[in-house]
Design a protein around this motif. Structure first.
Motif, PDB file in Angstrom:
ATOM      1  N   ALA A  66      43.064  43.815  26.585  1.00 55.81           N
ATOM      2  CA  ALA A  66      41.620  44.050  26.425  1.00 55.81           C
ATOM      3  C   ALA A  66      40.904  42.753  26.053  1.00 55.81           C
ATOM      4  O   ALA A  66      39.816  42.459  26.573  1.00 55.81           O
ATOM      5  CB  ALA A  66      41.378  45.119  25.357  1.00 55.81           C
ATOM      6  N   GLU A  67      41.525  41.962  25.187  1.00 57.23           N
ATOM      7  CA  GLU A  67      40.939  40.683  24.801  1.00 57.23           C
ATOM      8  C   GLU A  67      40.880  39.724  26.005  1.00 57.23           C
ATOM      9  O   GLU A  67      39.904  38.992  26.189  1.00 57.23           O
ATOM     10  CB  GLU A  67      41.804  40.073  23.689  1.00 57.23           C
ATOM     11  N   THR A  68      41.915  39.754  26.821  1.00 56.22           N
ATOM     12  CA  THR A  68      41.957  38.893  28.011  1.00 56.22           C
ATOM     13  C   THR A  68      40.881  39.314  29.010  1.00 56.22           C
ATOM     14  O   THR A  68      40.226  38.454  29.613  1.00 56.22           O
ATOM     15  CB  THR A  68      43.354  38.949  28.662  1.00 56.22           C
ATOM     16  N   ARG A  69      40.672  40.602  29.172  1.00 52.91           N
ATOM     17  CA  ARG A  69      39.611  41.077  30.077  1.00 52.91           C
ATOM     18  C   ARG A  69      38.233  40.646  29.587  1.00 52.91           C
ATOM     19  O   ARG A  69      37.355  40.334  30.379  1.00 52.91           O
ATOM     20  CB  ARG A  69      39.670  42.590  30.206  1.00 52.91           C
ATOM     21  N   GLU A  70      38.061  40.639  28.275  1.00 58.64           N
ATOM     22  CA  GLU A  70      36.784  40.204  27.710  1.00 58.64           C
ATOM     23  C   GLU A  70      36.596  38.695  27.903  1.00 58.64           C
ATOM     24  O   GLU A  70      35.504  38.230  28.208  1.00 58.64           O
ATOM     25  CB  GLU A  70      36.745  40.545  26.220  1.00 58.64           C
ATOM     26  N   ARG A  71      37.678  37.952  27.748  1.00 53.49           N
ATOM     27  CA  ARG A  71      37.609  36.489  27.879  1.00 53.49           C
ATOM     28  C   ARG A  71      37.405  36.048  29.323  1.00 53.49           C
ATOM     29  O   ARG A  71      36.733  35.063  29.593  1.00 53.49           O
ATOM     30  CB  ARG A  71      38.903  35.892  27.327  1.00 53.49           C
ATOM     31  N   PHE A  72      38.004  36.780  30.258  1.00 52.40           N
ATOM     32  CA  PHE A  72      37.922  36.429  31.678  1.00 52.40           C
ATOM     33  C   PHE A  72      37.362  37.600  32.482  1.00 52.40           C
ATOM     34  O   PHE A  72      38.094  38.285  33.193  1.00 52.40           O
ATOM     35  CB  PHE A  72      39.293  36.029  32.227  1.00 52.40           C
TER      36      PHE A  72
ATOM     37  N   VAL B 292      41.564  25.448  43.570  1.00 49.78           N
ATOM     38  CA  VAL B 292      41.868  25.270  42.157  1.00 49.78           C
ATOM     39  C   VAL B 292      43.093  26.092  41.790  1.00 49.78           C
ATOM     40  O   VAL B 292      43.404  27.091  42.427  1.00 49.78           O
ATOM     41  CB  VAL B 292      40.686  25.673  41.234  1.00 49.78           C
ATOM     42  N   SER B 293      43.756  25.642  40.728  1.00 47.92           N
ATOM     43  CA  SER B 293      44.828  26.405  40.095  1.00 47.92           C
ATOM     44  C   SER B 293      44.503  26.469  38.620  1.00 47.92           C
ATOM     45  O   SER B 293      44.072  25.473  38.032  1.00 47.92           O
ATOM     46  CB  SER B 293      46.184  25.724  40.287  1.00 47.92           C
ATOM     47  N   VAL B 294      44.689  27.653  38.024  1.00 44.87           N
ATOM     48  CA  VAL B 294      44.488  27.806  36.588  1.00 44.87           C
ATOM     49  C   VAL B 294      45.732  28.444  35.984  1.00 44.87           C
ATOM     50  O   VAL B 294      46.423  29.226  36.628  1.00 44.87           O
ATOM     51  CB  VAL B 294      43.222  28.644  36.239  1.00 44.87           C
ATOM     52  N   SER B 295      46.003  28.066  34.731  1.00 40.30           N
ATOM     53  CA  SER B 295      47.114  28.674  34.005  1.00 40.30           C
ATOM     54  C   SER B 295      46.679  30.041  33.507  1.00 40.30           C
ATOM     55  O   SER B 295      45.495  30.384  33.556  1.00 40.30           O
ATOM     56  CB  SER B 295      47.512  27.786  32.826  1.00 40.30           C
ATOM     57  N   THR B 296      47.620  30.805  32.976  1.00 38.70           N
ATOM     58  CA  THR B 296      47.266  32.121  32.448  1.00 38.70           C
ATOM     59  C   THR B 296      46.438  32.021  31.175  1.00 38.70           C
ATOM     60  O   THR B 296      45.866  33.010  30.742  1.00 38.70           O
ATOM     61  CB  THR B 296      48.520  32.974  32.188  1.00 38.70           C
ATOM     62  N   SER B 297      46.330  30.814  30.607  1.00 39.53           N
ATOM     63  CA  SER B 297      45.413  30.628  29.477  1.00 39.53           C
ATOM     64  C   SER B 297      43.999  30.340  29.965  1.00 39.53           C
ATOM     65  O   SER B 297      43.075  30.248  29.174  1.00 39.53           O
ATOM     66  CB  SER B 297      45.890  29.477  28.580  1.00 39.53           C
ATOM     67  N   GLY B 298      43.836  30.168  31.290  1.00 41.30           N
ATOM     68  CA  GLY B 298      42.532  29.913  31.874  1.00 41.30           C
ATOM     69  C   GLY B 298      42.233  28.446  32.096  1.00 41.30           C
ATOM     70  O   GLY B 298      41.187  28.104  32.637  1.00 41.30           O
ATOM     71  N   ALA B 299      43.151  27.563  31.707  1.00 38.47           N
ATOM     72  CA  ALA B 299      42.928  26.128  31.851  1.00 38.47           C
ATOM     73  C   ALA B 299      43.108  25.698  33.307  1.00 38.47           C
ATOM     74  O   ALA B 299      44.016  26.163  33.991  1.00 38.47           O
ATOM     75  CB  ALA B 299      43.888  25.349  30.968  1.00 38.47           C
ATOM     76  N   LEU B 300      42.242  24.811  33.747  1.00 36.67           N
ATOM     77  CA  LEU B 300      42.353  24.245  35.085  1.00 36.67           C
ATOM     78  C   LEU B 300      43.593  23.356  35.127  1.00 36.67           C
ATOM     79  O   LEU B 300      43.721  22.428  34.341  1.00 36.67           O
ATOM     80  CB  LEU B 300      41.094  23.433  35.409  1.00 36.67           C
TER      81      LEU B 300
ATOM     82  N   ALA C 165      39.324  35.349  36.590  1.00 37.86           N
ATOM     83  CA  ALA C 165      39.105  36.801  36.613  1.00 37.86           C
ATOM     84  C   ALA C 165      40.358  37.553  37.069  1.00 37.86           C
ATOM     85  O   ALA C 165      40.483  38.747  36.808  1.00 37.86           O
ATOM     86  CB  ALA C 165      37.925  37.146  37.521  1.00 37.86           C
ATOM     87  N   ARG C 166      41.292  36.867  37.708  1.00 36.36           N
ATOM     88  CA  ARG C 166      42.540  37.504  38.141  1.00 36.36           C
ATOM     89  C   ARG C 166      43.618  37.466  37.069  1.00 36.36           C
ATOM     90  O   ARG C 166      44.655  38.122  37.197  1.00 36.36           O
ATOM     91  CB  ARG C 166      43.034  36.825  39.419  1.00 36.36           C
ATOM     92  N   ILE C 167      43.395  36.714  35.986  1.00 33.44           N
ATOM     93  CA  ILE C 167      44.391  36.590  34.923  1.00 33.44           C
ATOM     94  C   ILE C 167      44.696  37.933  34.252  1.00 33.44           C
ATOM     95  O   ILE C 167      45.868  38.249  34.035  1.00 33.44           O
ATOM     96  CB  ILE C 167      43.957  35.523  33.891  1.00 33.44           C
ATOM     97  N   PRO C 168      43.697  38.770  33.907  1.00 27.46           N
ATOM     98  CA  PRO C 168      44.040  40.054  33.268  1.00 27.46           C
ATOM     99  C   PRO C 168      44.982  40.915  34.111  1.00 27.46           C
ATOM    100  O   PRO C 168      45.912  41.526  33.567  1.00 27.46           O
ATOM    101  CB  PRO C 168      42.679  40.733  33.079  1.00 27.46           C
TER     102      PRO C 168
END
Length: 151
Positions: free
Chosen positions: A104-110, A40-48, A78-81
């Motif tokens: 911090a928000e990104t860590r909470e989201r992912f 899989v590949s995901v964007s930095t927004s978390g979208a596949l 989980a690697r996005i933050p």
């Protein structure tokens, strides 16, 4: 702070934030399942943004493949933050309060995904529902007349 200094700081912050946005929009995170059958590949927004399924030595049931896809997506997200933190440190600086809040928000989201279990997933539970479709004489689900039959 004079008007000129304030304007320069605002312009510089806008430039750095624009550079950060451009950098992050161009990056993706890639993950592969342990057996290599799912990528899989995901964007930095978390979208596949990409999904590759390869045939393995054994044909896995669809629920197992779906679980592998979701596991790969969670691990990639989980690697996005970390990716964002590095990009922010290099473009905005490590001590910017807005960057720290976004991170911090990104860590909470992912969040980090749970550690995988060594045991294989349980077999799928049969679903109740309509009976399976009848098969026609030619093996498909349609049991009516064929389009090309002449009558």
């Amino acid at each position: 702070m004079t008007g000129g200094t304030w304007e320069r700081e605002v312009a510089e912050n806008a430039r750095r934030l624009g550079a950060l946005r451009d950098r992050l929009s161009a990056q993706t995170v890639r993950e592969v399942s342990r057996d290599g059958t799912v990528e899989v590949s995901v964007s930095t927004s978390g979208a596949l943004t990409g999904l590759v399924l390869r045939e393995g030595r054994f044909r896995e049931p669809l629920p197992v493949i779906a679980a592998q896809v979701m596991d790969c997506v969670r691990r990639a997200q989980a690697r996005i933050p970390e990716l964002m933190g590095q990009a922010m440190a290099e473009t905005i600086g490590p001590n910017d309060p807005a960057a720290q809040l976004i991170l911090a928000e990104t860590r909470e989201r992912f969040p980090e995904p749970p550690q995988p279990r060594d045991a294989p997933p349980p077999p799928p539970v049969p679903q109740s529902g309509p009976p399976p479709a009848r098969r026609g004489q030619d093996g498909d689900d349609w049991d009516g007349p064929e389009i090309f039959e002449r009558g």
